[in-house]
Design a protein around this motif. Structure first.
Motif, PDB file in Angstrom:
ATOM      1  N   THR A  19       0.832  -1.202   0.000  1.00  0.00           N
ATOM      2  CA  THR A  19       0.000   0.000   0.000  1.00  0.00           C
ATOM      3  C   THR A  19       0.865   1.250   0.000  1.00  0.00           C
ATOM      4  N   SER A  20       1.945   1.243   0.788  1.00  0.00           N
ATOM      5  CA  SER A  20       2.851   2.387   0.855  1.00  0.00           C
ATOM      6  C   SER A  20       3.501   2.643  -0.492  1.00  0.00           C
ATOM      7  N   CYS A  21       3.947   1.563  -1.173  1.00  0.00           N
ATOM      8  CA  CYS A  21       4.571   1.715  -2.492  1.00  0.00           C
ATOM      9  C   CYS A  21       3.565   2.253  -3.491  1.00  0.00           C
ATOM     10  N   LYS A  22       2.353   1.716  -3.441  1.00  0.00           N
ATOM     11  CA  LYS A  22       1.330   2.145  -4.388  1.00  0.00           C
ATOM     12  C   LYS A  22       0.991   3.616  -4.188  1.00  0.00           C
ATOM     13  N   ALA A  23       1.013   4.066  -2.928  1.00  0.00           N
ATOM     14  CA  ALA A  23       0.675   5.462  -2.639  1.00  0.00           C
ATOM     15  C   ALA A  23       1.690   6.414  -3.238  1.00  0.00           C
ATOM     16  N   GLN A  24       2.913   5.934  -3.508  1.00  0.00           N
ATOM     17  CA  GLN A  24       3.949   6.768  -4.085  1.00  0.00           C
ATOM     18  C   GLN A  24       3.749   6.979  -5.581  1.00  0.00           C
ATOM     19  N   GLU A  25       2.928   6.151  -6.193  1.00  0.00           N
ATOM     20  CA  GLU A  25       2.758   6.245  -7.638  1.00  0.00           C
ATOM     21  C   GLU A  25       1.807   7.387  -7.980  1.00  0.00           C
ATOM     22  N   VAL A  26       2.246   8.254  -8.873  1.00  0.00           N
ATOM     23  CA  VAL A  26       1.433   9.379  -9.322  1.00  0.00           C
ATOM     24  C   VAL A  26       1.391   9.358 -10.839  1.00  0.00           C
ATOM     25  N   PHE A  91      12.957  11.889  -4.678  1.00  0.00           N
ATOM     26  CA  PHE A  91      11.772  12.726  -4.595  1.00  0.00           C
ATOM     27  C   PHE A  91      10.882  12.229  -3.463  1.00  0.00           C
ATOM     28  N   LYS A  92      10.113  13.156  -2.902  1.00  0.00           N
ATOM     29  CA  LYS A  92       9.180  12.824  -1.827  1.00  0.00           C
ATOM     30  C   LYS A  92       7.770  13.180  -2.280  1.00  0.00           C
ATOM     31  N   VAL A  93       6.860  12.228  -2.138  1.00  0.00           N
ATOM     32  CA  VAL A  93       5.466  12.435  -2.531  1.00  0.00           C
ATOM     33  C   VAL A  93       4.640  12.740  -1.291  1.00  0.00           C
ATOM     34  N   PHE A  94       3.878  13.825  -1.337  1.00  0.00           N
ATOM     35  CA  PHE A  94       2.988  14.196  -0.251  1.00  0.00           C
ATOM     36  C   PHE A  94       1.550  14.072  -0.751  1.00  0.00           C
ATOM     37  N   GLY A  95       1.021  12.854  -0.639  1.00  0.00           N
ATOM     38  CA  GLY A  95      -0.330  12.588  -1.118  1.00  0.00           C
ATOM     39  C   GLY A  95      -0.455  12.859  -2.603  1.00  0.00           C
ATOM     40  N   LYS A  96      -1.563  13.462  -2.985  1.00  0.00           N
ATOM     41  CA  LYS A  96      -1.801  13.811  -4.386  1.00  0.00           C
ATOM     42  C   LYS A  96      -1.592  15.296  -4.641  1.00  0.00           C
ATOM     43  N   ILE A 101      11.580  17.948  -4.489  1.00  0.00           N
ATOM     44  CA  ILE A 101      12.880  17.474  -4.954  1.00  0.00           C
ATOM     45  C   ILE A 101      13.935  18.507  -4.581  1.00  0.00           C
ATOM     46  N   ASP A 102      15.041  18.039  -4.051  1.00  0.00           N
ATOM     47  CA  ASP A 102      16.177  18.895  -3.736  1.00  0.00           C
ATOM     48  C   ASP A 102      17.248  18.686  -4.807  1.00  0.00           C
ATOM     49  N   VAL A 110       9.114  22.419  -5.562  1.00  0.00           N
ATOM     50  CA  VAL A 110       7.820  21.853  -5.189  1.00  0.00           C
ATOM     51  C   VAL A 110       6.988  21.665  -6.452  1.00  0.00           C
ATOM     52  N   PHE A 111       6.673  20.411  -6.754  1.00  0.00           N
ATOM     53  CA  PHE A 111       5.899  20.077  -7.947  1.00  0.00           C
ATOM     54  C   PHE A 111       4.439  19.852  -7.566  1.00  0.00           C
ATOM     55  N   ARG A 112       3.560  20.360  -8.426  1.00  0.00           N
ATOM     56  CA  ARG A 112       2.124  20.193  -8.205  1.00  0.00           C
ATOM     57  C   ARG A 112       1.480  19.715  -9.502  1.00  0.00           C
ATOM     58  N   PRO A 113       0.420  18.905  -9.405  1.00  0.00           N
ATOM     59  CA  PRO A 113      -0.218  18.396 -10.624  1.00  0.00           C
ATOM     60  C   PRO A 113      -0.901  19.515 -11.395  1.00  0.00           C
ATOM     61  N   LEU A 114      -0.763  19.488 -12.709  1.00  0.00           N
ATOM     62  CA  LEU A 114      -1.407  20.489 -13.555  1.00  0.00           C
ATOM     63  C   LEU A 114      -2.810  20.039 -13.938  1.00  0.00           C
ATOM     64  N   ASN A 115      -3.722  20.995 -13.927  1.00  0.00           N
ATOM     65  CA  ASN A 115      -5.076  20.743 -14.416  1.00  0.00           C
ATOM     66  C   ASN A 115      -5.113  21.092 -15.897  1.00  0.00           C
ATOM     67  N   LEU A 116      -5.093  20.072 -16.742  1.00  0.00           N
ATOM     68  CA  LEU A 116      -5.036  20.296 -18.187  1.00  0.00           C
ATOM     69  C   LEU A 116      -6.404  20.114 -18.834  1.00  0.00           C
ATOM     70  N   LYS A 117      -7.438  20.584 -18.125  1.00  0.00           N
ATOM     71  CA  LYS A 117      -8.806  20.504 -18.637  1.00  0.00           C
ATOM     72  C   LYS A 117      -9.298  21.869 -19.117  1.00  0.00           C
ATOM     73  N   HIS A 118      -8.355  22.786 -19.349  1.00  0.00           N
ATOM     74  CA  HIS A 118      -8.729  24.134 -19.815  1.00  0.00           C
ATOM     75  C   HIS A 118      -8.247  24.353 -21.250  1.00  0.00           C
ATOM     76  N   LYS A 119      -8.537  23.410 -22.125  1.00  0.00           N
ATOM     77  CA  LYS A 119      -8.135  23.562 -23.521  1.00  0.00           C
ATOM     78  C   LYS A 119      -8.908  24.714 -24.163  1.00  0.00           C
ATOM     79  N   LEU A 120      -8.171  25.526 -24.929  1.00  0.00           N
ATOM     80  CA  LEU A 120      -8.779  26.688 -25.580  1.00  0.00           C
ATOM     81  C   LEU A 120      -8.937  26.426 -27.066  1.00  0.00           C
ATOM     82  N   GLU A 121      -9.936  27.042 -27.648  1.00  0.00           N
ATOM     83  CA  GLU A 121     -10.191  26.902 -29.081  1.00  0.00           C
ATOM     84  C   GLU A 121      -9.400  27.934 -29.874  1.00  0.00           C
ATOM     85  N   VAL A 122      -8.177  28.164 -29.468  1.00  0.00           N
ATOM     86  CA  VAL A 122      -7.274  29.092 -30.154  1.00  0.00           C
ATOM     87  C   VAL A 122      -5.896  28.459 -30.186  1.00  0.00           C
TER      88      VAL A 122
END
Length: 233
Positions: A19-26, A91-96, A101-102, A110-122
């Motif tokens: 479970t711990s290993c799986k939680a590291q997967e993003v 690297f260290k994963v803090f949840g989702k 990374i140092d 500090v890396f954060r997930p990008l929300n790529l649901k804002h596609k533009l029609e341009v």
């Protein structure tokens, strides 16, 4: 009975470990911004944000770069491996929410997930034209920005896409700006001073007279909670 208990405990430890290993997967694409200094007063690398990790394709690079490096991500050891020169980083994963990374630059990226649901029609050229052809209302009723079309001298730095342009304000006429694209999503990156820190926004909407922005990273007194650039009321 004791042997059975040992087996049950072993099974529990195995399940916890899996479970711990799986939680590291993003997955998805993550970007570094709002990094933090490790030790105040020591030298750090400015404008070092905007590093991209694509966990699906296992690639890494800068949002302003033409190409990405192929890497191998080892979730069990929490390491990113660079096959080209045998380099690896932890690297260290803090949840989702975040990954840290140092890179040994007196800064935690500090890396954060990008929300790529804002596609533009341009396309990118449409956005460049919108910014360079229009005059915008003052920001916070005090600061005006002029997005020029001429390439900034930073655009000649190796590794960039050669599309950083001059940004004028009453603070500095040698600021710079650029538009970056990821899977149909667009990001506005600019600094109002030549040696200033970068402001990063995701463009969520574009109309004839308004660009709607999602603030990701903002620096300085003049730029705070900028959510839109307007050409008209």
């Amino acid at each position: 009975v004791i042997n059975k208990l040992k087996k049950v405990l072993q099974l529990i430890f195995i399940v916890i470990g899996l479970t711990s290993c799986k939680a590291q997967e993003v997955d998805g694409i993550w970007m570094s911004y709002n990094n933090r200094n490790i030790e105040e007063g020591k030298l750090t690398t400015s404008r070092d944000e905007g590093i991209i990790i694509d966990f699906d394709k296992q690639t890494m690079g800068k949002i302003t770069a033409d190409s990405m490096l192929q890497v191998k991500i080892d979730y069990t050891k929490s390491k990113i491996l660079f096959s080209a020169d045998s380099l690896n980083i932890d690297f260290k994963v803090f949840g989702k929410d975040s990954i840290e990374i140092d890179f040994e630059r007196n800064m935690i990226h500090v890396f954060r997930p990008l929300n790529l649901k804002h596609k533009l029609e341009v396309d990118k050229n449409d956005i460049v034209q919108f910014l360079t052809k229009n005059e915008f209302q003052e920001i916070n009723e005090d600061l005006s920005l002029k997005f020029r079309n001429e390439l900034h001298f930073y655009s000649t730095i190796a590794g960039d896409k050669n599309d950083q342009r001059f940004l004028e304000s009453r603070i500095d006429t040698n600021g710079y700006w650029s538009i970056e694209e990821l899977k149909g999503n667009f990001f506005l990156i600019f600094a109002i001073e030549e040696i200033g820190e970068q402001n990063i926004y995701q463009i969520t909407e574009l109309t004839n007279c308004r660009m709607t922005l999602e603030p990701m990273q903002e620096y300085g007194y003049w730029i705070k909670n900028l959510t839109e650039l307007k050409t008209c009321l």
